[in-house]
Design an enzyme around this catalytic site. Sequence first.
Site, PDB file in Angstrom:
ATOM      1  N   GLN A 117     -24.536  40.541 -58.215  1.00 36.89           N
ATOM      2  CA  GLN A 117     -25.533  41.370 -58.911  1.00 36.89           C
ATOM      3  C   GLN A 117     -26.363  40.494 -59.843  1.00 36.89           C
ATOM      4  O   GLN A 117     -25.809  39.739 -60.661  1.00 36.89           O
ATOM      5  CB  GLN A 117     -24.861  42.493 -59.714  1.00 36.89           C
ATOM      6  CG  GLN A 117     -25.883  43.447 -60.335  1.00 36.89           C
ATOM      7  CD  GLN A 117     -25.259  44.639 -61.063  1.00 36.89           C
ATOM      8  OE1 GLN A 117     -24.033  44.726 -61.201  1.00 36.89           O
ATOM      9  NE2 GLN A 117     -26.098  45.543 -61.532  1.00 36.89           N
TER      10      GLN A 117
ATOM     11  N   HIS B  52     -29.116  49.639 -58.226  1.00 36.44           N
ATOM     12  CA  HIS B  52     -30.045  49.745 -57.101  1.00 36.44           C
ATOM     13  C   HIS B  52     -29.254  49.748 -55.817  1.00 36.44           C
ATOM     14  O   HIS B  52     -28.283  49.002 -55.668  1.00 36.44           O
ATOM     15  CB  HIS B  52     -31.056  48.586 -57.115  1.00 36.44           C
ATOM     16  CG  HIS B  52     -30.460  47.241 -57.340  1.00 36.44           C
ATOM     17  ND1 HIS B  52     -30.077  46.810 -58.600  1.00 36.44           N
ATOM     18  CD2 HIS B  52     -30.158  46.238 -56.494  1.00 36.44           C
ATOM     19  CE1 HIS B  52     -29.586  45.586 -58.504  1.00 36.44           C
ATOM     20  NE2 HIS B  52     -29.605  45.217 -57.225  1.00 36.44           N
TER      21      HIS B  52
END
Length: 114
Positions: free
Chosen positions: A94, A100
């Site tokens: 990440q 997302h």
Amino acid sequence: MQDCLFCKIIQKKIPARIIHEDDDLLAFEDINPQAPVHILVIPKKHIPTSLDIGPQDHALVGKLFQAAAAIATERGIAERGFRLVMNTNAEAGQTVFHIHLHMLGGRLMQWPPG
Ligand code: 5GP
Ligand code: ZN
């Protein structure tokens, strides 16, 4: 959130190729696509990681998945298959700390992922 890249995209302070927007969500093309179709679907609410999703976010997260699947259908890859990924923290890779959903498709996916 002030220093969040995706909040800035939501606020249109940074440009993006937006393909869907509603009161709760934004979807746009990933700047560095890893597949012929690579779209990010994000909530407008700033939630840093999947670990921060709470009971108040259940409907929102459901919308995130539904929107990603609808975009896969629109792009004509739903029948062939596509992948939905949410990386969480460092070892998963990440890099943007505003949740997302990656919607990836248009090529054969490998399993296990790298
Ligand atoms: P993560 O690594 O956090 O799971 O995913 C972050 C994603 O955001 C990456 O796939 C990266 O290519 C994408 N990304 C990073 N900066 C930008 C940007 O400024 N615009 C867009 N459209 N995508 C970005
Ligand atoms: Zn944010």
